[in-house]
Design a protein around this motif. Structure first.
Motif, PDB file in Angstrom:
ATOM      1  N   ASP A 255      -6.205  64.187  72.522  1.00  0.00           N
ATOM      2  CA  ASP A 255      -5.468  65.444  72.581  1.00  0.00           C
ATOM      3  C   ASP A 255      -6.351  66.627  72.183  1.00  0.00           C
ATOM      4  O   ASP A 255      -6.352  67.668  72.846  1.00  0.00           O
ATOM      5  N   LYS A 256      -7.127  66.477  71.121  1.00  0.00           N
ATOM      6  CA  LYS A 256      -8.000  67.554  70.639  1.00  0.00           C
ATOM      7  C   LYS A 256      -9.111  67.898  71.628  1.00  0.00           C
ATOM      8  O   LYS A 256      -9.579  69.025  71.664  1.00  0.00           O
ATOM      9  N   SER A 257      -9.557  66.923  72.418  1.00  0.00           N
ATOM     10  CA  SER A 257     -10.705  67.142  73.298  1.00  0.00           C
ATOM     11  C   SER A 257     -10.330  67.652  74.689  1.00  0.00           C
ATOM     12  O   SER A 257     -11.206  67.908  75.511  1.00  0.00           O
ATOM     13  N   HIS A 258      -9.034  67.817  74.961  1.00  0.00           N
ATOM     14  CA  HIS A 258      -8.585  68.286  76.271  1.00  0.00           C
ATOM     15  C   HIS A 258      -7.811  69.589  76.149  1.00  0.00           C
ATOM     16  O   HIS A 258      -7.194  69.865  75.113  1.00  0.00           O
ATOM     17  N   LEU A 259      -7.853  70.382  77.196  1.00  0.00           N
ATOM     18  CA  LEU A 259      -7.114  71.637  77.217  1.00  0.00           C
ATOM     19  C   LEU A 259      -5.616  71.347  77.156  1.00  0.00           C
ATOM     20  O   LEU A 259      -5.174  70.272  77.580  1.00  0.00           O
ATOM     21  N   PRO A 260      -4.815  72.288  76.647  1.00  0.00           N
ATOM     22  CA  PRO A 260      -3.376  72.043  76.519  1.00  0.00           C
ATOM     23  C   PRO A 260      -2.631  72.034  77.859  1.00  0.00           C
ATOM     24  O   PRO A 260      -1.493  71.604  77.932  1.00  0.00           O
ATOM     25  N   TYR A 261      -3.251  72.512  78.914  1.00  0.00           N
ATOM     26  CA  TYR A 261      -2.670  72.505  80.260  1.00  0.00           C
ATOM     27  C   TYR A 261      -3.552  71.636  81.154  1.00  0.00           C
ATOM     28  O   TYR A 261      -4.640  71.222  80.778  1.00  0.00           O
ATOM     29  N   GLY A 262      -3.054  71.359  82.351  1.00  0.00           N
ATOM     30  CA  GLY A 262      -3.837  70.537  83.272  1.00  0.00           C
ATOM     31  C   GLY A 262      -3.960  69.100  82.797  1.00  0.00           C
ATOM     32  O   GLY A 262      -5.022  68.494  82.896  1.00  0.00           O
ATOM     33  N   ARG A 263      -2.884  68.551  82.277  1.00  0.00           N
ATOM     34  CA  ARG A 263      -2.820  67.151  81.847  1.00  0.00           C
ATOM     35  C   ARG A 263      -1.736  66.505  82.707  1.00  0.00           C
ATOM     36  O   ARG A 263      -0.552  66.780  82.523  1.00  0.00           O
ATOM     37  N   LEU A 264      -2.143  65.676  83.639  1.00  0.00           N
ATOM     38  CA  LEU A 264      -1.206  65.170  84.631  1.00  0.00           C
ATOM     39  C   LEU A 264      -1.243  63.654  84.741  1.00  0.00           C
ATOM     40  O   LEU A 264      -2.288  63.034  84.514  1.00  0.00           O
ATOM     41  N   VAL A 265      -0.103  63.092  85.106  1.00  0.00           N
ATOM     42  CA  VAL A 265      -0.026  61.667  85.437  1.00  0.00           C
ATOM     43  C   VAL A 265       0.641  61.522  86.800  1.00  0.00           C
ATOM     44  O   VAL A 265       1.522  62.308  87.152  1.00  0.00           O
ATOM     45  N   ALA A 266       0.204  60.530  87.553  1.00  0.00           N
ATOM     46  CA  ALA A 266       0.869  60.134  88.788  1.00  0.00           C
ATOM     47  C   ALA A 266       1.770  58.963  88.424  1.00  0.00           C
ATOM     48  O   ALA A 266       1.301  57.975  87.853  1.00  0.00           O
ATOM     49  N   VAL A 267       3.058  59.096  88.726  1.00  0.00           N
ATOM     50  CA  VAL A 267       4.043  58.100  88.301  1.00  0.00           C
ATOM     51  C   VAL A 267       4.871  57.647  89.499  1.00  0.00           C
ATOM     52  O   VAL A 267       5.282  58.466  90.333  1.00  0.00           O
ATOM     53  N   GLU A 268       5.079  56.346  89.565  1.00  0.00           N
ATOM     54  CA  GLU A 268       5.991  55.788  90.560  1.00  0.00           C
ATOM     55  C   GLU A 268       6.976  54.898  89.815  1.00  0.00           C
ATOM     56  O   GLU A 268       6.556  53.917  89.180  1.00  0.00           O
ATOM     57  N   GLY A 269       8.252  55.282  89.870  1.00  0.00           N
ATOM     58  CA  GLY A 269       9.233  54.585  89.045  1.00  0.00           C
ATOM     59  C   GLY A 269       8.905  54.836  87.586  1.00  0.00           C
ATOM     60  O   GLY A 269       8.803  55.976  87.145  1.00  0.00           O
ATOM     61  N   ASN A 270       8.676  53.766  86.847  1.00  0.00           N
ATOM     62  CA  ASN A 270       8.266  53.885  85.441  1.00  0.00           C
ATOM     63  C   ASN A 270       6.790  53.551  85.242  1.00  0.00           C
ATOM     64  O   ASN A 270       6.350  53.368  84.111  1.00  0.00           O
ATOM     65  N   THR A 271       6.043  53.463  86.342  1.00  0.00           N
ATOM     66  CA  THR A 271       4.656  53.032  86.269  1.00  0.00           C
ATOM     67  C   THR A 271       3.704  54.214  86.424  1.00  0.00           C
ATOM     68  O   THR A 271       3.767  54.952  87.421  1.00  0.00           O
ATOM     69  N   VAL A 272       2.823  54.401  85.451  1.00  0.00           N
ATOM     70  CA  VAL A 272       1.775  55.417  85.545  1.00  0.00           C
ATOM     71  C   VAL A 272       0.646  54.824  86.396  1.00  0.00           C
ATOM     72  O   VAL A 272       0.106  53.762  86.078  1.00  0.00           O
ATOM     73  N   LEU A 273       0.331  55.499  87.494  1.00  0.00           N
ATOM     74  CA  LEU A 273      -0.680  55.018  88.438  1.00  0.00           C
ATOM     75  C   LEU A 273      -2.050  55.652  88.215  1.00  0.00           C
ATOM     76  O   LEU A 273      -3.060  55.127  88.676  1.00  0.00           O
ATOM     77  N   GLY A 274      -2.070  56.791  87.533  1.00  0.00           N
ATOM     78  CA  GLY A 274      -3.331  57.481  87.287  1.00  0.00           C
ATOM     79  C   GLY A 274      -3.104  58.712  86.443  1.00  0.00           C
ATOM     80  O   GLY A 274      -1.961  59.116  86.210  1.00  0.00           O
ATOM     81  N   TRP A 275      -4.202  59.265  85.985  1.00  0.00           N
ATOM     82  CA  TRP A 275      -4.115  60.479  85.177  1.00  0.00           C
ATOM     83  C   TRP A 275      -5.306  61.375  85.456  1.00  0.00           C
ATOM     84  O   TRP A 275      -6.357  60.916  85.909  1.00  0.00           O
ATOM     85  N   ALA A 276      -5.116  62.650  85.194  1.00  0.00           N
ATOM     86  CA  ALA A 276      -6.181  63.640  85.333  1.00  0.00           C
ATOM     87  C   ALA A 276      -5.989  64.677  84.239  1.00  0.00           C
ATOM     88  O   ALA A 276      -4.858  64.977  83.849  1.00  0.00           O
TER      89      ALA A 276
END
Length: 162
Positions: free
Chosen positions: A40-61
């Motif tokens: 959390d400390k090393s990333h900007l407070p915005y531009g934090r995204l997950v790709a989700v299908e149903g309840n499954t996280v498929l990726g993050w950026a």
């Protein structure tokens, strides 16, 4: 599939996907996944995204600052990771394009990425999303006793900072 904000509650899934990337040996110099507080400390407070299908996280950026100096406030580094089962399905392109949009909404004019030369899929993904190779850092770091180069990719906004 939906793109949503990444939060502490889905960090266990994000951390699992990050570990999958670390295990490939071609995604990062990191050798262990940080805990939520350090991540959390090393990333900007915005531009934090997950790709989700149903309840499954498929990726993050996510975006990280490249410097604490104010002159670089409009420049961010991109991280993008996909779960093993989500690779090669176009999810990375949707996720990276959403990250680009979020960066521009927050005044970012330049996105940077450092990618291992052997990570051809990541290089291709970044290029499909408007990044261009601007050079490389030769033998910039070691992973498991091996020196590795880092390909430098950059995307300049066509709407912010022009």
């Amino acid at each position: 599939m939906q793109i949503e904000s990444l939060s502490k509650s889905n960090y266990p899934d994000v951390a699992n996907i990050y570990q999958q990337g670390i295990s490939t040996g071609i995604a990062t110099f990191e050798t262990k996944v940080p805990g939520w507080e350090d991540w959390d400390k090393s990333h900007l407070p915005y531009g934090r995204l997950v790709a989700v299908e149903g309840n499954t996280v498929l990726g993050w950026a996510a975006l990280s600052p490249v410097s604490s100096r104010c002159v670089y406030g409009g420049v961010a580094e991109v991280s993008i990771y996909l779960a093993e089962q989500a690779r090669g399905k176009g999810i990375g392109k949707q996720l990276l394009n959403a990250l680009i949009a979020a960066s521009e909404e927050n005044g970012i004019w330049t996105l940077q990425a450092g990618v291992f030369p052997m990570n051809k899929a990541s290089i291709a993904l970044h290029e499909k999303c408007g990044f261009r190779m601007i050079g490389y850092k030769e033998r910039i770091g070691q992973l498991n006793g091996q020196w590795i180069d880092n390909i430098l990719l950059e995307r300049r906004s066509k709407i912010v900072g022009i």
